[in-house]
Write a protein that holds these residues in place. Structure first.
Motif, PDB file in Angstrom:
ATOM      1  N   LEU A   2       6.498  44.986  56.341  1.00 13.59           N
ATOM      2  CA  LEU A   2       6.387  45.102  57.799  1.00 13.59           C
ATOM      3  C   LEU A   2       4.949  45.376  58.227  1.00 13.59           C
ATOM      4  CD1 LEU A   2       9.556  47.239  58.603  1.00 13.59           C
ATOM      5  CD2 LEU A   2       9.176  44.835  59.209  1.00 13.59           C
ATOM      6  N   ILE A   3       4.275  46.253  57.503  1.00  9.20           N
ATOM      7  CA  ILE A   3       2.892  46.597  57.832  1.00  9.20           C
ATOM      8  C   ILE A   3       1.991  45.372  57.674  1.00  9.20           C
ATOM      9  CG2 ILE A   3       0.881  47.945  57.081  1.00  9.20           C
ATOM     10  CD1 ILE A   3       2.937  50.179  56.337  1.00  9.20           C
ATOM     11  N   CYS A   4       2.192  44.622  56.603  1.00  8.61           N
ATOM     12  CA  CYS A   4       1.365  43.437  56.355  1.00  8.61           C
ATOM     13  C   CYS A   4       1.569  42.366  57.426  1.00  8.61           C
ATOM     14  CB  CYS A   4       1.663  42.856  54.978  1.00  8.61           C
ATOM     15  SG  CYS A   4       1.024  43.862  53.632  1.00  8.61           S
ATOM     16  N   LYS A   5       2.760  42.297  57.977  1.00 14.15           N
ATOM     17  CA  LYS A   5       3.057  41.308  59.011  1.00 14.15           C
ATOM     18  C   LYS A   5       2.528  41.718  60.380  1.00 14.15           C
ATOM     19  CE  LYS A   5       7.232  39.368  56.943  1.00 14.15           C
ATOM     20  NZ  LYS A   5       8.684  39.217  57.080  1.00 14.15           N
ATOM     21  N   ALA A   6       2.246  43.001  60.555  1.00 11.05           N
ATOM     22  CA  ALA A   6       1.767  43.498  61.857  1.00 11.05           C
ATOM     23  C   ALA A   6       0.326  43.049  62.090  1.00 11.05           C
ATOM     24  CB  ALA A   6       1.862  45.017  61.905  1.00 11.05           C
ATOM     25  N   ASN A   7       0.049  42.626  63.297  1.00 12.33           N
ATOM     26  CA  ASN A   7      -1.316  42.219  63.613  1.00 12.33           C
ATOM     27  C   ASN A   7      -2.168  43.451  63.931  1.00 12.33           C
ATOM     28  OD1 ASN A   7      -0.848  42.915  66.348  1.00 12.33           O
ATOM     29  ND2 ASN A   7      -0.084  40.868  66.787  1.00 12.33           N
ATOM     30  N   THR A   8      -3.466  43.239  64.048  1.00 13.10           N
ATOM     31  CA  THR A   8      -4.402  44.341  64.286  1.00 13.10           C
ATOM     32  C   THR A   8      -4.079  45.073  65.580  1.00 13.10           C
ATOM     33  OG1 THR A   8      -6.116  43.129  63.103  1.00 13.10           O
ATOM     34  CG2 THR A   8      -6.850  44.928  64.513  1.00 13.10           C
ATOM     35  N   GLU A   9      -3.706  44.335  66.608  1.00 14.28           N
ATOM     36  CA  GLU A   9      -3.372  44.960  67.896  1.00 14.28           C
ATOM     37  C   GLU A   9      -2.208  45.936  67.738  1.00 14.28           C
ATOM     38  OE1 GLU A   9      -1.588  43.676  72.254  1.00 14.28           O
ATOM     39  OE2 GLU A   9      -2.660  42.173  71.065  1.00 14.28           O
ATOM     40  N   THR A  10      -1.208  45.533  66.991  1.00 15.07           N
ATOM     41  CA  THR A  10      -0.047  46.402  66.763  1.00 15.07           C
ATOM     42  C   THR A  10      -0.445  47.631  65.960  1.00 15.07           C
ATOM     43  OG1 THR A  10       1.475  44.533  66.847  1.00 15.07           O
ATOM     44  CG2 THR A  10       2.263  46.534  65.745  1.00 15.07           C
ATOM     45  N   ARG A  11      -1.219  47.445  64.902  1.00 13.93           N
ATOM     46  CA  ARG A  11      -1.613  48.579  64.056  1.00 13.93           C
ATOM     47  C   ARG A  11      -2.484  49.580  64.799  1.00 13.93           C
ATOM     48  NH1 ARG A  11      -1.996  44.424  59.899  1.00 13.93           N
ATOM     49  NH2 ARG A  11      -4.199  44.240  60.369  1.00 13.93           N
ATOM     50  N   PHE A  69      -0.581  53.658  65.219  1.00 13.93           N
ATOM     51  CA  PHE A  69       0.309  53.303  64.118  1.00 13.93           C
ATOM     52  C   PHE A  69      -0.453  53.285  62.790  1.00 13.93           C
ATOM     53  CE2 PHE A  69       2.981  51.732  67.616  1.00 13.93           C
ATOM     54  CZ  PHE A  69       4.144  52.384  67.279  1.00 13.93           C
ATOM     55  N   SER A  70      -1.737  52.932  62.831  1.00 12.84           N
ATOM     56  CA  SER A  70      -2.552  52.973  61.607  1.00 12.84           C
ATOM     57  C   SER A  70      -2.634  54.390  61.044  1.00 12.84           C
ATOM     58  CB  SER A  70      -3.963  52.441  61.874  1.00 12.84           C
ATOM     59  OG  SER A  70      -3.949  51.063  62.079  1.00 12.84           O
ATOM     60  N   GLU A  71      -2.790  55.370  61.928  1.00 18.21           N
ATOM     61  CA  GLU A  71      -2.836  56.763  61.467  1.00 18.21           C
ATOM     62  C   GLU A  71      -1.498  57.197  60.889  1.00 18.21           C
ATOM     63  OE1 GLU A  71      -6.216  58.912  64.176  1.00 18.21           O
ATOM     64  OE2 GLU A  71      -4.266  58.573  65.114  1.00 18.21           O
ATOM     65  N   ILE A  72      -0.408  56.775  61.514  1.00 16.49           N
ATOM     66  CA  ILE A  72       0.923  57.101  60.987  1.00 16.49           C
ATOM     67  C   ILE A  72       1.087  56.492  59.591  1.00 16.49           C
ATOM     68  CG2 ILE A  72       3.406  56.743  61.300  1.00 16.49           C
ATOM     69  CD1 ILE A  72       2.206  58.834  63.199  1.00 16.49           C
ATOM     70  N   ILE A  73       0.616  55.258  59.419  1.00 22.87           N
ATOM     71  CA  ILE A  73       0.681  54.602  58.108  1.00 22.87           C
ATOM     72  C   ILE A  73      -0.116  55.409  57.085  1.00 22.87           C
ATOM     73  CG2 ILE A  73      -0.024  52.543  56.823  1.00 22.87           C
ATOM     74  CD1 ILE A  73       0.571  50.992  59.514  1.00 22.87           C
ATOM     75  N   GLN A  74      -1.271  55.934  57.496  1.00 19.54           N
ATOM     76  CA  GLN A  74      -2.067  56.763  56.587  1.00 19.54           C
ATOM     77  C   GLN A  74      -1.317  58.034  56.200  1.00 19.54           C
ATOM     78  OE1 GLN A  74      -5.787  57.386  58.602  1.00 19.54           O
ATOM     79  NE2 GLN A  74      -6.503  55.304  58.201  1.00 19.54           N
ATOM     80  N   PHE A  75      -0.674  58.691  57.171  1.00 18.45           N
ATOM     81  CA  PHE A  75       0.112  59.894  56.872  1.00 18.45           C
ATOM     82  C   PHE A  75       1.227  59.570  55.880  1.00 18.45           C
ATOM     83  CE2 PHE A  75      -1.078  61.401  61.339  1.00 18.45           C
ATOM     84  CZ  PHE A  75      -2.054  62.277  60.883  1.00 18.45           C
ATOM     85  N   ILE A  76       1.918  58.463  56.112  1.00 18.08           N
ATOM     86  CA  ILE A  76       3.005  58.046  55.223  1.00 18.08           C
ATOM     87  C   ILE A  76       2.460  57.802  53.821  1.00 18.08           C
ATOM     88  CG2 ILE A  76       4.659  56.200  54.714  1.00 18.08           C
ATOM     89  CD1 ILE A  76       4.994  55.900  57.793  1.00 18.08           C
TER      90      ILE A  76
END
Length: 89
Positions: A39-48, A62-69
């Protein structure tokens, strides 16, 4: 969007680690995380980079949340490695 933090500490009281199949649980963890990575790989830069409000961390992206995860997952994987090494000696 608002992202609600979940207190998972209460679940640890219900887990029976000694009677669980470690390999099966680790396999499930990896499968779920592979789905998340897809899902993360499919997300575009705007979404992240989209702004969000987290109920624990406050304003975030969302990028920061991904980092926390990621950091949290690495911590669990390190714990798994430690346990595996202890029981395989």
């Amino acid at each position: 969007p608002v992202i609600t933090g979940i207190d998972l500490d209460s679940l640890s009281a219900f887990s029976d680690i000694a009677n669980n199949d470690f390999c099966h649980l680790l396999s499930q963890f990896i499968d779920i995380r592979m789905e998340l990575l897809e899902l993360i790989c499919k997300a575009n830069t705007e979404t992240r980079n989209k702004q969000a409000m987290h109920t624990i961390f406050g304003p975030t992206t969302f990028s920061e949340i991904i980092q926390f995860i990621s950091i949290h997952d690495l911590s669990h994987l390190n714990d798994c490695n430690t346990l595996f090494n202890q029981y395989s000696e």
